[in-house]
Design a protein around this motif. Sequence first.
Motif, PDB file in Angstrom:
ATOM      1  N   GLU A 128       0.810  -1.209   0.000  1.00  0.00           N
ATOM      2  CA  GLU A 128       0.000   0.000   0.000  1.00  0.00           C
ATOM      3  C   GLU A 128       0.847   1.264   0.000  1.00  0.00           C
ATOM      4  N   GLU A 129       0.232   2.356  -0.437  1.00  0.00           N
ATOM      5  CA  GLU A 129       0.815   3.696  -0.304  1.00  0.00           C
ATOM      6  C   GLU A 129       0.565   4.175   1.133  1.00  0.00           C
ATOM      7  N   LEU A 130       1.305   5.217   1.502  1.00  0.00           N
ATOM      8  CA  LEU A 130       1.124   5.781   2.848  1.00  0.00           C
ATOM      9  C   LEU A 130      -0.332   6.225   3.059  1.00  0.00           C
ATOM     10  N   SER A 131      -0.919   6.851   2.016  1.00  0.00           N
ATOM     11  CA  SER A 131      -2.294   7.366   2.169  1.00  0.00           C
ATOM     12  C   SER A 131      -3.281   6.220   2.438  1.00  0.00           C
ATOM     13  N   ASP A 132      -3.029   5.047   1.835  1.00  0.00           N
ATOM     14  CA  ASP A 132      -3.911   3.897   2.105  1.00  0.00           C
ATOM     15  C   ASP A 132      -3.844   3.514   3.578  1.00  0.00           C
ATOM     16  N   ARG A 133      -2.618   3.506   4.099  1.00  0.00           N
ATOM     17  CA  ARG A 133      -2.452   3.104   5.500  1.00  0.00           C
ATOM     18  C   ARG A 133      -3.074   4.147   6.433  1.00  0.00           C
ATOM     19  N   GLN A 134      -2.874   5.431   6.071  1.00  0.00           N
ATOM     20  CA  GLN A 134      -3.425   6.487   6.939  1.00  0.00           C
ATOM     21  C   GLN A 134      -4.952   6.421   6.984  1.00  0.00           C
ATOM     22  N   GLN A 135      -5.536   5.963   5.888  1.00  0.00           N
ATOM     23  CA  GLN A 135      -7.014   5.842   5.857  1.00  0.00           C
ATOM     24  C   GLN A 135      -7.487   4.450   6.267  1.00  0.00           C
ATOM     25  N   ASN A 136      -6.525   3.662   6.789  1.00  0.00           N
ATOM     26  CA  ASN A 136      -6.846   2.302   7.233  1.00  0.00           C
ATOM     27  C   ASN A 136      -7.400   1.416   6.099  1.00  0.00           C
ATOM     28  N   TRP A 169       5.511   3.248   1.116  1.00  0.00           N
ATOM     29  CA  TRP A 169       6.067   4.310   1.962  1.00  0.00           C
ATOM     30  C   TRP A 169       7.383   3.902   2.619  1.00  0.00           C
ATOM     31  N   ALA A 170       7.735   2.629   2.538  1.00  0.00           N
ATOM     32  CA  ALA A 170       8.986   2.165   3.170  1.00  0.00           C
ATOM     33  C   ALA A 170      10.072   1.873   2.144  1.00  0.00           C
ATOM     34  N   ILE A 171       9.768   2.025   0.856  1.00  0.00           N
ATOM     35  CA  ILE A 171      10.753   1.651  -0.170  1.00  0.00           C
ATOM     36  C   ILE A 171      11.687   2.812  -0.466  1.00  0.00           C
ATOM     37  N   GLY A 172      12.958   2.603  -0.191  1.00  0.00           N
ATOM     38  CA  GLY A 172      13.969   3.613  -0.497  1.00  0.00           C
ATOM     39  C   GLY A 172      13.851   4.871   0.353  1.00  0.00           C
ATOM     40  N   THR A 173      13.054   4.818   1.397  1.00  0.00           N
ATOM     41  CA  THR A 173      12.812   6.020   2.200  1.00  0.00           C
ATOM     42  C   THR A 173      13.594   6.007   3.509  1.00  0.00           C
ATOM     43  N   GLY A 174      14.145   4.858   3.857  1.00  0.00           N
ATOM     44  CA  GLY A 174      14.806   4.733   5.154  1.00  0.00           C
ATOM     45  C   GLY A 174      13.792   4.426   6.243  1.00  0.00           C
ATOM     46  N   GLU A 175      12.508   4.544   5.905  1.00  0.00           N
ATOM     47  CA  GLU A 175      11.468   4.233   6.890  1.00  0.00           C
ATOM     48  C   GLU A 175      11.046   2.776   6.714  1.00  0.00           C
ATOM     49  N   THR A 176      11.060   2.013   7.781  1.00  0.00           N
ATOM     50  CA  THR A 176      10.724   0.591   7.674  1.00  0.00           C
ATOM     51  C   THR A 176       9.422   0.335   8.419  1.00  0.00           C
ATOM     52  N   ALA A 177       8.641  -0.604   7.893  1.00  0.00           N
ATOM     53  CA  ALA A 177       7.518  -1.073   8.705  1.00  0.00           C
ATOM     54  C   ALA A 177       8.113  -1.680   9.973  1.00  0.00           C
ATOM     55  N   SER A 178       7.446  -1.515  11.088  1.00  0.00           N
ATOM     56  CA  SER A 178       7.953  -2.157  12.300  1.00  0.00           C
ATOM     57  C   SER A 178       7.795  -3.666  12.121  1.00  0.00           C
ATOM     58  N   PRO A 179       8.568  -4.465  12.857  1.00  0.00           N
ATOM     59  CA  PRO A 179       8.385  -5.917  12.757  1.00  0.00           C
ATOM     60  C   PRO A 179       6.934  -6.317  13.021  1.00  0.00           C
ATOM     61  N   GLU A 180       6.261  -5.584  13.916  1.00  0.00           N
ATOM     62  CA  GLU A 180       4.862  -5.909  14.230  1.00  0.00           C
ATOM     63  C   GLU A 180       3.938  -5.578  13.051  1.00  0.00           C
ATOM     64  N   GLN A 181       4.222  -4.438  12.395  1.00  0.00           N
ATOM     65  CA  GLN A 181       3.396  -4.092  11.218  1.00  0.00           C
ATOM     66  C   GLN A 181       3.602  -5.117  10.099  1.00  0.00           C
ATOM     67  N   ALA A 182       4.858  -5.536   9.915  1.00  0.00           N
ATOM     68  CA  ALA A 182       5.143  -6.531   8.878  1.00  0.00           C
ATOM     69  C   ALA A 182       4.429  -7.841   9.223  1.00  0.00           C
ATOM     70  N   GLN A 183       4.577  -8.286  10.456  1.00  0.00           N
ATOM     71  CA  GLN A 183       3.946  -9.550  10.861  1.00  0.00           C
ATOM     72  C   GLN A 183       2.424  -9.487  10.712  1.00  0.00           C
ATOM     73  N   GLU A 184       1.848  -8.347  11.120  1.00  0.00           N
ATOM     74  CA  GLU A 184       0.384  -8.202  11.038  1.00  0.00           C
ATOM     75  C   GLU A 184      -0.087  -8.383   9.580  1.00  0.00           C
ATOM     76  N   MET A 185       0.623  -7.733   8.649  1.00  0.00           N
ATOM     77  CA  MET A 185       0.218  -7.836   7.239  1.00  0.00           C
ATOM     78  C   MET A 185       0.521  -9.226   6.686  1.00  0.00           C
ATOM     79  N   HIS A 186       1.675  -9.787   7.049  1.00  0.00           N
ATOM     80  CA  HIS A 186       2.014 -11.125   6.524  1.00  0.00           C
ATOM     81  C   HIS A 186       1.013 -12.174   7.027  1.00  0.00           C
ATOM     82  N   ALA A 187       0.581 -12.034   8.274  1.00  0.00           N
ATOM     83  CA  ALA A 187      -0.401 -12.991   8.806  1.00  0.00           C
ATOM     84  C   ALA A 187      -1.730 -12.831   8.062  1.00  0.00           C
TER      85      ALA A 187
END
Length: 251
Positions: A128-136, A169-187
């Motif tokens: 997703e884009e950052l705006s998608d995440r911000q709008q849940n 929003w995390a690609i090439g930006t230096g900003e990473t999804a937290s391990p919890e955000q990654a796990q939540e989406m992967h699950a």
Amino acid sequence: MKKHIVAGNWKMNKTATETDALIEELLEQDLDPNVEVIIAPTSIHLSQATQATNGSRISVAAQNMHQAESGAFTGEISASMLLGVGVQHVILGHSERRAYFGENDSLLAEKVQAALKNNLEVIFCFGEELSDRQQNKHFDLVESQLRNALFDLPAESWEHIVLAYEPVWAIGTGETASPEQAQEMHAFIRQLLVDQYGNDCAQSVSILYGGSVKPANAAEIFAKPDVDGGLIGGASLNATDFAAIVNGFKS
Ligand code: PEP
């Protein structure tokens, strides 16, 4: 079979000489034998990359391919051309292809089918884009990307597909999804696979995380149960950083 995989997307970086040098450095690294290691140099260097890695445990991916077998498609490369130079995998659906080259879900469905028909392994990117995440809306967006491009495939095809969740929003930006955000989406993704294809299939698919993975954060992201590895951009251009990420499963 679900595996640990780390793939490096070199994007439009490295000349021919630099490609040889980076591969040489990678071949000197002590890489965890339990991790499948893939590099994706730019298309003009794929042939030299497959030759340089021949007989090693590093395999080569293309960053893109055309959906047609052949024809009047100036500048494009087909699946059989990739196979012909020893390429085994193709990255499809990268957010840069979607954003700058207008690749949409239906085109990507065609590309995936063409790749599978030609026995290429697909690394399918979405996120997703950052705006998608911000709008849940991030779960809905990811679900629609997967449904539209992949969920018409038969269960057998999933033996040849690796998923790469890459929040834009995390690609090439230096900003990473937290391990919890990654796990939540992967699950969430794994559950979509369970619902669509059943548990055996879902548990056999490797789901990679991509987005500013570095040696400093790889281990904590890879420690999450539904994160089976990473698709690495910037940090894959440095052999010692890439090797440290590959070895991130150990700690
Ligand atoms: C990518 O482009 O797939 C990627 C994950 O890039 P980076 O690691 O540089 O964020």
